[in-house]
Design a protein around this motif. Sequence first.
Motif, PDB file in Angstrom:
ATOM      1  N   LEU A  55      42.146  40.508  39.563  1.00  0.00           N
ATOM      2  CA  LEU A  55      41.400  41.124  38.467  1.00  0.00           C
ATOM      3  C   LEU A  55      42.301  41.931  37.536  1.00  0.00           C
ATOM      4  CD1 LEU A  55      38.203  42.408  40.329  1.00  0.00           C
ATOM      5  CD2 LEU A  55      38.357  40.468  38.757  1.00  0.00           C
ATOM      6  N   ASP A  56      43.455  42.339  38.026  1.00  0.00           N
ATOM      7  CA  ASP A  56      44.377  43.183  37.265  1.00  0.00           C
ATOM      8  C   ASP A  56      45.169  42.327  36.280  1.00  0.00           C
ATOM      9  OD1 ASP A  56      45.995  45.233  36.370  1.00  0.00           O
ATOM     10  OD2 ASP A  56      47.285  45.218  38.149  1.00  0.00           O
ATOM     11  N   THR A  57      44.509  41.928  35.211  1.00  0.00           N
ATOM     12  CA  THR A  57      45.095  40.958  34.287  1.00  0.00           C
ATOM     13  C   THR A  57      46.273  41.508  33.495  1.00  0.00           C
ATOM     14  OG1 THR A  57      43.423  41.534  32.622  1.00  0.00           O
ATOM     15  CG2 THR A  57      42.970  39.626  34.052  1.00  0.00           C
ATOM     16  N   ASP A  58      46.352  42.831  33.320  1.00  0.00           N
ATOM     17  CA  ASP A  58      47.501  43.366  32.588  1.00  0.00           C
ATOM     18  C   ASP A  58      48.645  43.776  33.512  1.00  0.00           C
ATOM     19  OD1 ASP A  58      46.666  45.794  33.654  1.00  0.00           O
ATOM     20  OD2 ASP A  58      46.061  46.647  31.734  1.00  0.00           O
ATOM     21  N   GLY A  59      48.436  43.631  34.825  1.00  0.00           N
ATOM     22  CA  GLY A  59      49.509  43.866  35.786  1.00  0.00           C
ATOM     23  C   GLY A  59      49.943  45.305  35.944  1.00  0.00           C
ATOM     24  N   ASP A  60      49.092  46.261  35.564  1.00  0.00           N
ATOM     25  CA  ASP A  60      49.501  47.661  35.667  1.00  0.00           C
ATOM     26  C   ASP A  60      49.169  48.298  37.017  1.00  0.00           C
ATOM     27  OD1 ASP A  60      46.769  48.057  35.493  1.00  0.00           O
ATOM     28  OD2 ASP A  60      46.859  49.406  33.773  1.00  0.00           O
ATOM     29  N   GLY A  61      48.600  47.524  37.937  1.00  0.00           N
ATOM     30  CA  GLY A  61      48.279  48.046  39.255  1.00  0.00           C
ATOM     31  C   GLY A  61      46.965  48.797  39.324  1.00  0.00           C
ATOM     32  N   ARG A  62      46.217  48.795  38.232  1.00  0.00           N
ATOM     33  CA  ARG A  62      44.945  49.506  38.177  1.00  0.00           C
ATOM     34  C   ARG A  62      43.900  48.600  37.535  1.00  0.00           C
ATOM     35  NH1 ARG A  62      46.071  54.516  34.594  1.00  0.00           N
ATOM     36  NH2 ARG A  62      46.504  52.824  33.188  1.00  0.00           N
ATOM     37  N   LEU A  63      42.646  48.749  37.959  1.00  0.00           N
ATOM     38  CA  LEU A  63      41.560  47.990  37.349  1.00  0.00           C
ATOM     39  C   LEU A  63      40.833  48.851  36.336  1.00  0.00           C
ATOM     40  CD1 LEU A  63      39.912  46.136  40.364  1.00  0.00           C
ATOM     41  CD2 LEU A  63      41.645  45.304  38.762  1.00  0.00           C
ATOM     42  N   SER A  64      40.723  48.351  35.130  1.00  0.00           N
ATOM     43  CA  SER A  64      39.988  49.041  34.076  1.00  0.00           C
ATOM     44  C   SER A  64      38.560  48.492  34.023  1.00  0.00           C
ATOM     45  CB  SER A  64      40.664  48.802  32.727  1.00  0.00           C
ATOM     46  OG  SER A  64      40.574  47.424  32.381  1.00  0.00           O
ATOM     47  N   VAL A  65      37.710  49.182  33.309  1.00  0.00           N
ATOM     48  CA  VAL A  65      36.350  48.697  33.089  1.00  0.00           C
ATOM     49  C   VAL A  65      36.410  47.316  32.430  1.00  0.00           C
ATOM     50  CG1 VAL A  65      34.226  49.111  31.784  1.00  0.00           C
ATOM     51  CG2 VAL A  65      35.326  50.998  33.010  1.00  0.00           C
ATOM     52  N   ARG A  66      37.311  47.142  31.477  1.00  0.00           N
ATOM     53  CA  ARG A  66      37.451  45.858  30.786  1.00  0.00           C
ATOM     54  C   ARG A  66      37.788  44.738  31.773  1.00  0.00           C
ATOM     55  NH1 ARG A  66      41.455  42.963  29.653  1.00  0.00           N
ATOM     56  NH2 ARG A  66      43.000  44.562  29.981  1.00  0.00           N
ATOM     57  N   GLU A  67      38.706  44.999  32.698  1.00  0.00           N
ATOM     58  CA  GLU A  67      39.092  43.973  33.668  1.00  0.00           C
ATOM     59  C   GLU A  67      37.957  43.651  34.633  1.00  0.00           C
ATOM     60  OE1 GLU A  67      43.880  44.603  34.065  1.00  0.00           O
ATOM     61  OE2 GLU A  67      42.573  46.179  34.835  1.00  0.00           O
ATOM     62  N   ILE A  68      37.221  44.657  35.045  1.00  0.00           N
ATOM     63  CA  ILE A  68      36.082  44.422  35.937  1.00  0.00           C
ATOM     64  C   ILE A  68      34.995  43.648  35.195  1.00  0.00           C
ATOM     65  CG2 ILE A  68      34.250  45.541  37.264  1.00  0.00           C
ATOM     66  CD1 ILE A  68      36.317  47.780  37.879  1.00  0.00           C
ATOM     67  N   THR A  69      34.788  43.976  33.925  1.00  0.00           N
ATOM     68  CA  THR A  69      33.821  43.241  33.110  1.00  0.00           C
ATOM     69  C   THR A  69      34.258  41.783  32.947  1.00  0.00           C
ATOM     70  OG1 THR A  69      33.217  45.260  31.944  1.00  0.00           O
ATOM     71  CG2 THR A  69      32.609  43.200  30.899  1.00  0.00           C
ATOM     72  N   ALA A  70      35.534  41.566  32.686  1.00  0.00           N
ATOM     73  CA  ALA A  70      36.050  40.203  32.552  1.00  0.00           C
ATOM     74  C   ALA A  70      35.904  39.431  33.859  1.00  0.00           C
ATOM     75  CB  ALA A  70      37.513  40.230  32.116  1.00  0.00           C
ATOM     76  N   GLY A  71      35.853  40.156  34.982  1.00  0.00           N
ATOM     77  CA  GLY A  71      35.666  39.522  36.283  1.00  0.00           C
ATOM     78  C   GLY A  71      34.238  39.150  36.585  1.00  0.00           C
ATOM     79  N   GLY A  72      33.310  39.452  35.661  1.00  0.00           N
ATOM     80  CA  GLY A  72      31.943  38.983  35.840  1.00  0.00           C
ATOM     81  C   GLY A  72      30.867  40.045  35.883  1.00  0.00           C
ATOM     82  N   HIS A  73      31.224  41.317  35.833  1.00  0.00           N
ATOM     83  CA  HIS A  73      30.218  42.373  35.834  1.00  0.00           C
ATOM     84  C   HIS A  73      29.813  42.721  34.411  1.00  0.00           C
ATOM     85  CE1 HIS A  73      30.036  43.675  40.029  1.00  0.00           C
ATOM     86  NE2 HIS A  73      31.301  43.308  40.099  1.00  0.00           N
ATOM     87  N   ASP A  74      28.581  43.185  34.244  1.00  0.00           N
ATOM     88  CA  ASP A  74      28.196  43.697  32.939  1.00  0.00           C
ATOM     89  C   ASP A  74      28.865  45.062  32.756  1.00  0.00           C
ATOM     90  OD1 ASP A  74      26.167  45.972  33.604  1.00  0.00           O
ATOM     91  OD2 ASP A  74      25.492  44.274  34.813  1.00  0.00           O
ATOM     92  N   ALA A  75      28.928  45.528  31.524  1.00  0.00           N
ATOM     93  CA  ALA A  75      29.654  46.752  31.203  1.00  0.00           C
ATOM     94  C   ALA A  75      29.109  47.974  31.944  1.00  0.00           C
ATOM     95  CB  ALA A  75      29.637  46.990  29.694  1.00  0.00           C
ATOM     96  N   ALA A  76      27.802  48.093  32.054  1.00  0.00           N
ATOM     97  CA  ALA A  76      27.210  49.253  32.730  1.00  0.00           C
ATOM     98  C   ALA A  76      27.591  49.279  34.206  1.00  0.00           C
ATOM     99  CB  ALA A  76      25.689  49.247  32.564  1.00  0.00           C
ATOM    100  N   THR A  77      27.566  48.110  34.855  1.00  0.00           N
ATOM    101  CA  THR A  77      27.941  48.043  36.261  1.00  0.00           C
ATOM    102  C   THR A  77      29.419  48.352  36.434  1.00  0.00           C
ATOM    103  OG1 THR A  77      26.209  46.428  36.700  1.00  0.00           O
ATOM    104  CG2 THR A  77      27.998  46.547  38.299  1.00  0.00           C
ATOM    105  N   ALA A  78      30.253  47.806  35.560  1.00  0.00           N
ATOM    106  CA  ALA A  78      31.695  48.068  35.626  1.00  0.00           C
ATOM    107  C   ALA A  78      31.977  49.560  35.459  1.00  0.00           C
ATOM    108  CB  ALA A  78      32.427  47.253  34.573  1.00  0.00           C
TER     109      ALA A  78
END
Length: 132
Positions: A55-78
């Motif tokens: 899920l860490d598409t930018d490779g920074d070692g952290r998951l952002s709301v944007r990355e979690i959303t891109a993984g299939g969650h809606d923004a509120a859930t992320a």
Amino acid sequence: MRLSILLQAAGVAGLLSQAAHASGLPAFEQLDINRDGITTEAEIRDWIGALHAGLDTDGDGRLSVREITAGGHDAATAEAIVSNNDLDRSGHLSVDELSMLLPVLFGMADKNRDAILERAEYDAALSTLPRR
């Protein structure tokens, strides 16, 4: 405090469950890395690390709301997943933060308390989580 832990566990469990359901492979086979018919906390920790890396598409070692959303969650859930589990309040989830509640989740699923999850235990636990 226990309610807070369970609410945090539900957010992480939702992320893990939806990732497992979205993969197209049975979740238990994903977790049973050595294919011995059971899964351990160590195997699940390895899977969480792989999930985080995927899920860490930018490779920074952290998951952002944007990355979690891109993984299939809606923004509120992320947003809720991050805000409920971001222990250092960085606005992101580290693999350590994502793994923090693993003992709680594992304990909830390991009904016979033998420190392993058999397929039936895992399937029963997974069936109680919402699917997207």
